[in-house]
Design a protein around this motif. Structure first.
Motif, PDB file in Angstrom:
ATOM      1  N   ALA A  29       0.857  -1.189   0.000  1.00 30.76           N
ATOM      2  CA  ALA A  29       0.000   0.000   0.000  1.00 30.76           C
ATOM      3  C   ALA A  29       0.890   1.234   0.000  1.00 30.76           C
ATOM      4  O   ALA A  29       2.010   1.204   0.497  1.00 30.76           O
ATOM      5  N   PRO A  30       0.413   2.334  -0.556  1.00 35.56           N
ATOM      6  CA  PRO A  30       1.211   3.563  -0.495  1.00 35.56           C
ATOM      7  C   PRO A  30       1.325   4.025   0.971  1.00 35.56           C
ATOM      8  O   PRO A  30       0.396   3.855   1.760  1.00 35.56           O
ATOM      9  N   ASP A  31       2.477   4.581   1.316  1.00 36.33           N
ATOM     10  CA  ASP A  31       2.669   5.118   2.666  1.00 36.33           C
ATOM     11  C   ASP A  31       1.689   6.265   2.913  1.00 36.33           C
ATOM     12  O   ASP A  31       1.365   7.040   2.007  1.00 36.33           O
ATOM     13  N   VAL A  32       1.226   6.367   4.159  1.00 43.57           N
ATOM     14  CA  VAL A  32       0.354   7.464   4.579  1.00 43.57           C
ATOM     15  C   VAL A  32       1.045   8.188   5.728  1.00 43.57           C
ATOM     16  O   VAL A  32       1.443   7.562   6.710  1.00 43.57           O
ATOM     17  N   VAL A  33       1.198   9.502   5.588  1.00 41.46           N
ATOM     18  CA  VAL A  33       1.877  10.306   6.611  1.00 41.46           C
ATOM     19  C   VAL A  33       0.845  11.176   7.326  1.00 41.46           C
ATOM     20  O   VAL A  33       0.030  11.846   6.681  1.00 41.46           O
ATOM     21  N   GLN A  34       0.877  11.145   8.641  1.00 41.72           N
ATOM     22  CA  GLN A  34       0.046  12.025   9.466  1.00 41.72           C
ATOM     23  C   GLN A  34       0.980  12.859  10.335  1.00 41.72           C
ATOM     24  O   GLN A  34       1.897  12.331  10.958  1.00 41.72           O
ATOM     25  N   ALA A  35       0.742  14.148  10.377  1.00 45.89           N
ATOM     26  CA  ALA A  35       1.571  15.046  11.188  1.00 45.89           C
ATOM     27  C   ALA A  35       0.680  15.791  12.183  1.00 45.89           C
ATOM     28  O   ALA A  35      -0.492  16.076  11.901  1.00 45.89           O
ATOM     29  N   PHE A  36       1.224  16.086  13.321  1.00 48.10           N
ATOM     30  CA  PHE A  36       0.504  16.895  14.314  1.00 48.10           C
ATOM     31  C   PHE A  36       1.510  17.722  15.113  1.00 48.10           C
ATOM     32  O   PHE A  36       2.694  17.398  15.172  1.00 48.10           O
ATOM     33  N   ASN A  37       1.010  18.792  15.681  1.00 50.67           N
ATOM     34  CA  ASN A  37       1.861  19.698  16.460  1.00 50.67           C
ATOM     35  C   ASN A  37       1.877  19.289  17.928  1.00 50.67           C
ATOM     36  O   ASN A  37       0.841  18.891  18.474  1.00 50.67           O
ATOM     37  N   ILE A  38       3.026  19.414  18.528  1.00 56.41           N
ATOM     38  CA  ILE A  38       3.184  19.209  19.971  1.00 56.41           C
ATOM     39  C   ILE A  38       3.451  20.583  20.570  1.00 56.41           C
ATOM     40  O   ILE A  38       4.422  21.248  20.188  1.00 56.41           O
ATOM     41  N   THR A  39       2.556  21.028  21.425  1.00 57.79           N
ATOM     42  CA  THR A  39       2.681  22.360  22.027  1.00 57.79           C
ATOM     43  C   THR A  39       3.203  22.242  23.457  1.00 57.79           C
ATOM     44  O   THR A  39       3.103  21.178  24.080  1.00 57.79           O
ATOM     45  N   PRO A  40       3.748  23.341  24.004  1.00 60.49           N
ATOM     46  CA  PRO A  40       4.227  23.305  25.393  1.00 60.49           C
ATOM     47  C   PRO A  40       3.084  22.963  26.354  1.00 60.49           C
ATOM     48  O   PRO A  40       1.929  23.338  26.133  1.00 60.49           O
ATOM     49  N   GLY A  41       3.428  22.247  27.418  1.00 54.82           N
ATOM     50  CA  GLY A  41       2.438  21.880  28.424  1.00 54.82           C
ATOM     51  C   GLY A  41       2.214  23.001  29.424  1.00 54.82           C
ATOM     52  O   GLY A  41       3.064  23.873  29.621  1.00 54.82           O
ATOM     53  N   ASP A  42       1.052  22.989  30.035  1.00 56.03           N
ATOM     54  CA  ASP A  42       0.744  23.942  31.097  1.00 56.03           C
ATOM     55  C   ASP A  42       1.260  23.384  32.417  1.00 56.03           C
ATOM     56  O   ASP A  42       1.345  22.164  32.601  1.00 56.03           O
ATOM     57  N   GLN A  43       1.591  24.269  33.326  1.00 57.16           N
ATOM     58  CA  GLN A  43       2.077  23.859  34.636  1.00 57.16           C
ATOM     59  C   GLN A  43       1.475  24.746  35.711  1.00 57.16           C
ATOM     60  O   GLN A  43       0.987  25.841  35.417  1.00 57.16           O
ATOM     61  N   THR A  44       1.494  24.270  36.929  1.00 56.79           N
ATOM     62  CA  THR A  44       1.004  25.029  38.079  1.00 56.79           C
ATOM     63  C   THR A  44       2.069  25.013  39.174  1.00 56.79           C
ATOM     64  O   THR A  44       2.974  24.185  39.160  1.00 56.79           O
ATOM     65  N   ILE A  45       1.915  25.929  40.116  1.00 57.25           N
ATOM     66  CA  ILE A  45       2.830  26.016  41.258  1.00 57.25           C
ATOM     67  C   ILE A  45       2.045  25.706  42.527  1.00 57.25           C
ATOM     68  O   ILE A  45       0.956  26.245  42.731  1.00 57.25           O
TER      69      ILE A  45
END
Length: 181
Positions: A29-45
């Motif tokens: 089968a032809p290759d299928v590419v999926q891309a997604f963004n990874i964003t910075p995580g939120d944090q608390t103190i």
């Protein structure tokens, strides 16, 4: 990628390629590419409230934790105190001191919302009229003088032990159980 699990290691774009090589019955089968963004995580103190302190107390340290595990910094933002690292220094003046805990984030974590804690700095009472000698009240050395209705010194100590926390109101009822001669 391990099997069907993706382990994210940094902020950016992640591309996953799905492949099927085929077999004797099926062509590849032809290759299928999926891309997604990874964003910075939120944090608390997490920064617990601070108890009241007396103007004469020694320097003390504060602690806080960021949910990201990154180090937290502190600044004295107002009042009769100053900060050096995690150490608070009281300036010997009564008032309200405000400490701000911050974590600015990094490439993988957004900045956390600052957490502000204020505490009272109290001028301690330096005398308790009870029995002659000296004692300790909430970690502070205090002078203790005797008292009686006639003005004579109280020479026999007695009564319950007094325990208090700085900033906690204390009411004393003094009784003289010495026989008057």
């Amino acid at each position: 990628l391990t099997g069907t699990s993706v382990h994210l290691t940094a902020v950016g774009t992640c591309s996953i390629t799905a492949s099927q090589a085929g077999n004797a019955s099926w062509t590849a089968a032809p290759d299928v590419v999926q891309a997604f963004n990874i964003t910075p995580g939120d944090q608390t103190i997490s920064f617990d409230p601070l108890p009241a302190r007396a103007t004469v107390e020694s320097d003390f340290t504060v602690a806080a934790a960021a949910s990201s595990g990154l180090p937290v910094t502190f600044v004295a933002t107002s009042g009769p105190c100053s900060m050096t690292g995690v150490t608070v220094h009281l300036t010997s003046v009564a008032g309200s001191c405000t400490i701000t805990a911050s974590q600015l984030g990094d490439g993988n974590w957004n900045a956390a919302a600052d957490v502000v804690q204020a505490f009272d700095v109290i001028a301690p009472t330096d005398e308790i009229w009870a029995v002659t000698g000296s004692t300790t009240l909430a970690g502070l050395a205090v002078n203790v003088r005797g008292y009686s209705l006639s003005g004579a010194a109280v020479t026999k100590p007695g009564g319950p032990k007094l325990t208090a926390t700085v900033g906690q109101p204390v009411v004393l009822a003094l009784h003289n159980d010495l026989a008057e001669a």
